[in-house]
Design a protein around this motif. Structure first.
Motif, PDB file in Angstrom:
ATOM      1  N   ASP A 191      79.583  50.119  32.063  1.00 20.09           N
ATOM      2  CA  ASP A 191      78.998  49.704  33.341  1.00 20.09           C
ATOM      3  C   ASP A 191      77.533  49.309  33.126  1.00 20.09           C
ATOM      4  O   ASP A 191      76.814  49.927  32.343  1.00 20.09           O
ATOM      5  N   GLY A 192      77.127  48.255  33.815  1.00 23.42           N
ATOM      6  CA  GLY A 192      75.736  47.807  33.689  1.00 23.42           C
ATOM      7  C   GLY A 192      75.548  46.910  32.483  1.00 23.42           C
ATOM      8  O   GLY A 192      74.433  46.714  32.000  1.00 23.42           O
ATOM      9  N   ASN A 206      68.592  47.928  45.576  1.00 23.92           N
ATOM     10  CA  ASN A 206      68.125  46.587  45.219  1.00 23.92           C
ATOM     11  C   ASN A 206      67.525  45.941  46.471  1.00 23.92           C
ATOM     12  O   ASN A 206      68.258  45.446  47.334  1.00 23.92           O
ATOM     13  N   TYR A 258      64.727  51.593  40.664  1.00 24.24           N
ATOM     14  CA  TYR A 258      66.027  50.913  40.599  1.00 24.24           C
ATOM     15  C   TYR A 258      66.197  50.289  39.217  1.00 24.24           C
ATOM     16  O   TYR A 258      65.456  49.410  38.826  1.00 24.24           O
ATOM     17  N   GLY A 281      69.336  49.198  38.033  1.00 21.39           N
ATOM     18  CA  GLY A 281      70.363  48.156  38.064  1.00 21.39           C
ATOM     19  C   GLY A 281      71.516  48.483  37.129  1.00 21.39           C
ATOM     20  O   GLY A 281      72.330  47.623  36.801  1.00 21.39           O
ATOM     21  N   MET A 296      74.295  51.510  37.200  1.00 22.25           N
ATOM     22  CA  MET A 296      74.634  52.605  38.119  1.00 22.25           C
ATOM     23  C   MET A 296      74.581  53.980  37.462  1.00 22.25           C
ATOM     24  O   MET A 296      74.047  54.930  38.039  1.00 22.25           O
ATOM     25  N   TYR A 302      74.042  51.440  47.406  1.00 15.51           N
ATOM     26  CA  TYR A 302      74.453  50.052  47.252  1.00 15.51           C
ATOM     27  C   TYR A 302      75.192  49.678  48.541  1.00 15.51           C
ATOM     28  O   TYR A 302      76.361  50.011  48.696  1.00 15.51           O
ATOM     29  N   LYS A 329      79.201  46.190  46.401  1.00 17.33           N
ATOM     30  CA  LYS A 329      79.548  45.605  45.089  1.00 17.33           C
ATOM     31  C   LYS A 329      80.319  46.601  44.235  1.00 17.33           C
ATOM     32  O   LYS A 329      81.160  46.220  43.426  1.00 17.33           O
TER      33      LYS A 329
END
Ligand code: P6P
Length: 339
Positions: free
Chosen positions: A119-120, A212, A245, A247, A249, A265, A275
């Motif tokens: 993830d990310g 965000n 933040y 970006g 998770m 989010y 998202k």
């Protein structure tokens, strides 16, 4: 002089010790968790040398959401699925990187595993932390091959285990089986995850909000009012909250667990349902958060009570310290009617 060395407890030892507390345990869930731990060590090695081995760069393929997939994503997906396949106790895997359900030992496997393998991953090229997330369910008792897909759509409250691996300045693995959250740090010198915190608890309240802010114009009035509240002097500290933040998770959630506060989010014009995916991001991280004493909602309802309708379903998420999530929900409810 007697030197008392602090006894190191490895992930494997800890899992076996935890299993021994349940005389009836078959050891299969323990084996599954150890399989994930092994895959995590292999992924950590590749993530930490990605820049050198030119494993970066877009693979050219895209995942079910039309997002470009980096080669490290595919490597992580393959490592985790082959680790799960080896012990024959998993009947199917659902991953962000695969359109449908990957069938493994569909006869005897009694576990269903959801994965976000990396993830990310959009942060890989800029050397920002990325993570793996897993969520484990029991297959329903019946053995009807035609109903396997139904077994995959269980609410998060039915998870038997969940966790994440954070590939950051160090590699951390955190998991829960419903008896609290245990955290381990990878010691590369011995190639083992070593217990760093059993019984992890999130602060009741924090002064960090994580969202965000680029999507501000599409937020609800209640969310705008809540973030404005965070930017005014907090009565207890006399200072505004801090905004953080990353970006990624897993990194944002791990910081929230350690420091307290809230990660959000929300739904937005680009992502009307949020998202983040329910089954392999929000449910597992909500299980961890609740086991650490935190709260996770979709703005109104508990994330883990949502009855899933699709394996790649998205949901909005407000997750973190109970006091912070409660305050956010009060603003959303208060201004619910205002556009
Ligand atoms: P945005 C990463 O792509 C991810 O899936 C999560 O790890 C992260 O929280 C989120 O998307 C970031 O999304 O829209 O802020 O770039």
């Amino acid at each position: 002089m007697e030197i008392k060395s602090k006894k190191l407890v490895t992930l494997d030892e800890y899992i076996i010790q935890s299993q021994n507390k349940f005389p009836g345990a078959t050891g299969e869930l323990s084996q599954l968790l150890r399989d994930i731990g092994l895959a995590a060590k292999i992924i950590s090695r590749e993530v930490n040398k990605a820049g050198i081995t030119n494993i970066l760069g877009v693979h050219g393929s895209t995942n079910v959401h039309g997002e470009s997939v980096k080669r490290l994503d595919i490597f992580a997906d393959q490592q985790l699925i082959s680790a799960l396949d080896r012990s024959l106790i998993t009947c199917m895997v659902i991953s962000e990187e695969n359109d449908g359900i990957v069938r493994l030992n569909s006869e005897g496997g009694k576990y269903i595993v959801y994965l976000d393998p990396l993830d990310g991953s959009s942060n890989i090229d800029v050397n920002v932390s990325v993570g793996s997330i897993f969520s484990i369910y029991m297959r329903q008792p019946r053995y009807d091959q035609n109903l396997v897909e139904e077994d995959s759509l269980q609410p998060g409250s039915r998870q038997v285990a969940a966790g994440y691996v954070l590939y950051g300045s160090s590699t951390i693995l955190a998991y829960t089986t419903g008896l609290g959250v245990s955290c381990f740090t990878l010691d590369p010198s011995i190639g083992e995850f070593v217990l760093s915190n059993s019984g992890f608890k999130i602060p009741e309240k924090g002064t960090i909000y994580s969202i965000n802010e680029g999507s501000y114009n599409s937020w609800s009035q209640g969310l705008k009012k809540y973030i404005k509240y965070c930017q005014e002097d907090d009565p207890e500290t006399g200072r505004p909250y801090t905004a953080r933040y990353i970006g990624s998770m897993v990194a944002d959630i791990h910081r929230t667990l350690v420091k307290g506060g809230i990660f959000i989010y929300p739904s937005s014009s680009r992502y009307p349902n949020g998202k983040l995916r329910l089954m392999y991001e929000c449910n597992p991280l909500s299980f961890i958060m609740e086991q650490a004493g935190g709260t996770a909602i979709d703005g109104k309802n508990r994330i883990m009570d949502i009855r899933p309708e699709a394996i790649h379903q998205r949901v909005p998420i407000y997750i973190g310290s109970p006091e912070n999530v409660k305050m956010a929900r009060s603003f959303l409810e208060k201004y619910e009617e205002e556009t």
